[in-house]
Design a protein around this motif. Structure first.
Motif, short mmCIF file in Angstrom:
data_model
loop_
_atom_site.label_atom_id
_atom_site.label_comp_id
_atom_site.label_asym_id
_atom_site.label_seq_id
_atom_site.Cartn_x
_atom_site.Cartn_y
_atom_site.Cartn_z
N LEU A 43 0.83 -1.21 0.00
CA LEU A 43 0.00 0.00 0.00
C LEU A 43 0.86 1.26 0.00
O LEU A 43 0.55 2.24 -0.69
CB LEU A 43 -0.94 0.00 1.21
N ALA A 44 1.94 1.24 0.76
CA ALA A 44 2.85 2.39 0.81
C ALA A 44 3.48 2.63 -0.56
O ALA A 44 3.54 3.76 -1.05
CB ALA A 44 3.93 2.18 1.86
N GLU A 45 3.95 1.55 -1.20
CA GLU A 45 4.57 1.70 -2.51
C GLU A 45 3.56 2.15 -3.55
O GLU A 45 3.89 2.91 -4.47
CB GLU A 45 5.22 0.37 -2.93
N ALA A 46 2.32 1.67 -3.43
CA ALA A 46 1.28 2.09 -4.37
C ALA A 46 1.02 3.58 -4.25
O ALA A 46 0.95 4.30 -5.26
CB ALA A 46 -0.01 1.30 -4.11
N LEU A 47 0.91 4.10 -3.03
CA LEU A 47 0.67 5.53 -2.84
C LEU A 47 1.83 6.36 -3.38
O LEU A 47 1.61 7.39 -4.02
CB LEU A 47 0.45 5.83 -1.35
N LYS A 48 3.05 5.92 -3.14
CA LYS A 48 4.21 6.63 -3.67
C LYS A 48 4.14 6.72 -5.19
O LYS A 48 4.40 7.78 -5.78
CB LYS A 48 5.51 5.92 -3.26
N LEU A 49 3.81 5.60 -5.82
CA LEU A 49 3.75 5.58 -7.28
C LEU A 49 2.65 6.50 -7.82
O LEU A 49 2.85 7.25 -8.76
CB LEU A 49 3.54 4.16 -7.79
N PHE A 50 1.46 6.42 -7.20
CA PHE A 50 0.35 7.27 -7.65
C PHE A 50 0.74 8.75 -7.57
O PHE A 50 0.53 9.52 -8.51
CB PHE A 50 -0.89 7.03 -6.78
N VAL A 51 1.29 9.15 -6.44
CA VAL A 51 1.62 10.56 -6.22
C VAL A 51 2.74 10.99 -7.17
O VAL A 51 2.68 12.07 -7.79
CB VAL A 51 2.04 10.80 -4.75
N LYS A 52 3.76 10.15 -7.30
CA LYS A 52 4.89 10.50 -8.15
C LYS A 52 4.48 10.60 -9.61
O LYS A 52 4.86 11.55 -10.32
CB LYS A 52 6.01 9.47 -7.98
N THR A 53 3.69 9.64 -10.10
CA THR A 53 3.27 9.65 -11.49
C THR A 53 2.40 10.87 -11.78
O THR A 53 2.57 11.55 -12.80
CB THR A 53 2.50 8.36 -11.83
N ARG A 54 1.47 11.16 -10.89
CA ARG A 54 0.62 12.35 -11.06
C ARG A 54 1.47 13.61 -11.05
O ARG A 54 1.27 14.51 -11.88
CB ARG A 54 -0.42 12.41 -9.95
#
Length: 600
Positions: free
Chosen positions: A539-550
């Motif tokens: 979940l932590a890695e998913a949130l990082k990816l979402f925020v970074k990609t956006r």
């Protein structure tokens, strides 16, 4: 004929020359008409496919639900080859052309090349970390080309050779400096350097008198660099000559000083320059100049591979300083100790990167009488707007009396909202749940937050309604194909960020946790066994990816408020990670629905 096979993208960039030659010489090309089933469930297939053009859906054969879609450069069926059979059906939904790699060749590469096989066997979080590491190495060359200029040097005094040790010591203390230049008598242009350490050693070890001239103990020569020199070269110079400080000159004249600690901090971030500007601001105009540099700081950090959680933490700290300074410049000093300004939403969680709408409230001490408070709240909201924080469309701001209450009124409001327990009331609680004090008497917020935690902790009936908003939006795994036309985007906030953040927030409130940051909540939930470590990590890695990609697409397109991702701009590896992350969110939502017994 199709374009030559791209060996530069993961996982094929991990092959050595001989392995790459084996792969390219073994490739074939296959054409599938729209509607053709390429692979069926439980089929023992014999090939890996890489899409050249067209679109392929991965479908659950029983539920008919689309699990994923594959477009240009996407590969599919690797897991089925490794496991021996497919769990889903793969169907062409457009006329599709694919590269076809025989299973025997794929398995040979998988067996012989550990880096290649790791791409398919490791979790998405591990693959993401590997990609970020490669990106950091790639961008280092750009980052080291920062130049020495007036914004990143410190002032320094130049004193006469005959100045006494006593006078120099007092001067350094008065100016809060730890060194000074000394104009030596040996030559007109020669200078030495004196530090606090030099002064201490001279008095204690060499038994110098306080009246002795400082020029006698100054160290020379002083290493110097010109304005415009690269900081990386300055660091090399310091290392080679074993010095901690260098004199900065312009056309031969001293303009400042750089020390090793400062150089290292400049390489990690330019934030200290912005922080100095904020602290030195005496007017709203000066503060606005500092606030305008914030986006450049975000772009610099992001483009140079700094980890997303660090960027979040750093920008959150900068935001707090800007807002606190605005509060101090706007509010009457007599009332600053009788109220607490708090921020909510992503800013309250410490997860805001680019500036978003204002989300703030005010807690007043119970005995406060402030007749013209509305005037100052209106003024403060206007000031934040000038600093780049637009008004909240929902009116969650201090210029709305609904978000300005005494401490007792806030506690009563929270109790009342939970008793009503409808979706709107609980969403108000969700907004408040991420509150963080940023200015004024910060202790005033603590009892309010304690009341919220006590009210919702273990309250499964209220939390059943509280969790529902994050279950309302479908995970957008089925939208990849349509995004290729660039007519619409993937709403990463509704489909990924919000359900993840709100779900974690719900679990944290159930357990009565004090943390507001999502990453800290995940750590705390793991510690109290509410989540297992693997789920929390994913979940932590998913949130990082979402925020970074956006963030990357927002910075590139200058659409700073957009949550829409243009998936066609992502590489194959990035699309793979995004699909994995969205799958993590989907499983998490299913877990939440089961845990809180939500049946829609």
């Amino acid at each position: 004929m199709p374009e030559p096979f791209d060996l530069s993208s993961p996982p094929f960039n991990r092959l050595n020359g001989q392995q790459a030659k084996l792969l390219t010489s073994s490739l074939d090309v296959a054409y599938f008409r729209r509607g053709d089933v390429i692979i069926d469930k439980e089929q023992a297939n014999e090939s890996l496919y890489v899409v050249i053009k067209g679109r392929v859906q991965e479908i659950h054969p029983e539920t008919k639900e689309v699990q994923a879609q594959y477009i240009k450069d996407d590969l599919f069926n690797a897991k089925a080859l490794i496991k021996g059979h497919a769990h889903h059906r793969y169907r062409a939904v457009e006329d599709t052309l694919c590269y076809v790699l025989p299973k025997r060749v794929f398995m040979t590469l998988h067996r012989e090349n550990t880096a290649f096989s790791d791409y398919f066997s490791t979790s998405f979080s591990q693959r993401k970390r590997l990609m970020e590491k490669a990106q950091q190495q790639q961008n280092l060359a750009e980052f080291i080309l920062t130049e020495v200029d007036e914004s990143n040097i410190q002032p320094i005094q130049t004193i006469a050779h005959s100045t006494s040790i006593h006078d120099v010591t007092r001067m350094l203390r008065r100016h809060r400096q730890d060194c000074a230049l000394v104009a030596l008598e040996t030559g007109e242009s020669e200078v030495g350097i004196i530090t606090r350490t030099n002064l201490l050693h001279a008095l204690v070890e060499d038994e110098k008198a306080l009246t002795d001239p400082v020029g006698d103990i100054a160290t020379s020569p002083v290493i110097g660099v010109e304005i415009g020199e690269y900081l990386f070269n300055v660091m090399i110079l310091m290392t080679r000559d074993r010095v901690k400080r260098v004199r900065v000159t312009k056309d031969g004249e001293t303009v400042g000083m750089l020390d090793m600690t400062q150089v290292l901090s400049l390489f990690s971030t330019h934030s200290h320059v912005l922080t100095l500007q904020i602290n030195r601001a005496h007017t709203i105009e000066e503060l606005a100049l500092a606030a305008n540099n914030q986006q450049q700081l975000v772009a610099t950090l992001t483009n140079n591979g700094i980890h997303t959680p660090f960027v979040m933490e750093l920008i959150s700290a900068v935001n707090e300083q800007i807002i606190e300074k605005a509060f101090q410049l706007t509010m009457p000093e007599a009332f600053q100790s009788k109220c607490c300004l708090f921020v909510m939403g992503s800013e309250g969680r410490g997860e805001q990167i680019l500036k978003t709408d204002q989300d703030n409230g005010l807690v007043l001490a119970d005995d406060t009488h402030w007749p013209d408070i509305e005037h100052y709240m209106d003024r403060f909201s206007e000031v934040l707007n000038r600093l780049g924080y637009p008004p909240c469309k929902g009116g969650v701001m201090v210029n709305n009396p609904r978000w300005v209450k005494s401490q007792s009124e806030w506690k009563s409001t929270i109790s009342a909202l939970c008793k009503i327990s409808d979706e709107r009331s609980l969403m108000d609680l969700a907004i408040i749940a991420d509150s963080k004090a940023v200015a004024g008497n910060k202790a005033l917020l603590d009892p309010v937050m304690q009341r919220l935690r006590e009210t919702l902790s273990g309250n499964m009936l209220a939390l059943n309604t509280f969790v529902r908003p994050c279950l309302a939006f479908r995970v957008p795994l089925t939208l990849f194909g349509s995004l290729k036309t660039e007519k619409e985007g993937l709403d990463i906030k509704k489909g990924g960020i919000f359900p993840l953040v709100h779900g974690i927030r719900t679990l944290a409130l159930e357990k009565g946790l004090t943390e507001t940051n999502t990453f800290e909540r995940l750590t705390a939930l793991t510690a109290c066994n509410a989540l297992d470590e693997e789920t929390a990590s994913n979940l932590a890695e998913a949130l990082k990816l979402f925020v970074k990609t956006r963030l990357q697409q927002q910075l590139d397109s200058e659409s700073h408020g957009s949550n829409q991702l243009d998936v066609s701009r992502l590489s194959r590896s990035e699309r793979d990670l995004l699909r994995d992350c969205l799958s993590v969110v989907k499983r998490f939502k299913e877990r939440l629905a089961s845990h809180y017994q939500v049946r829609d």
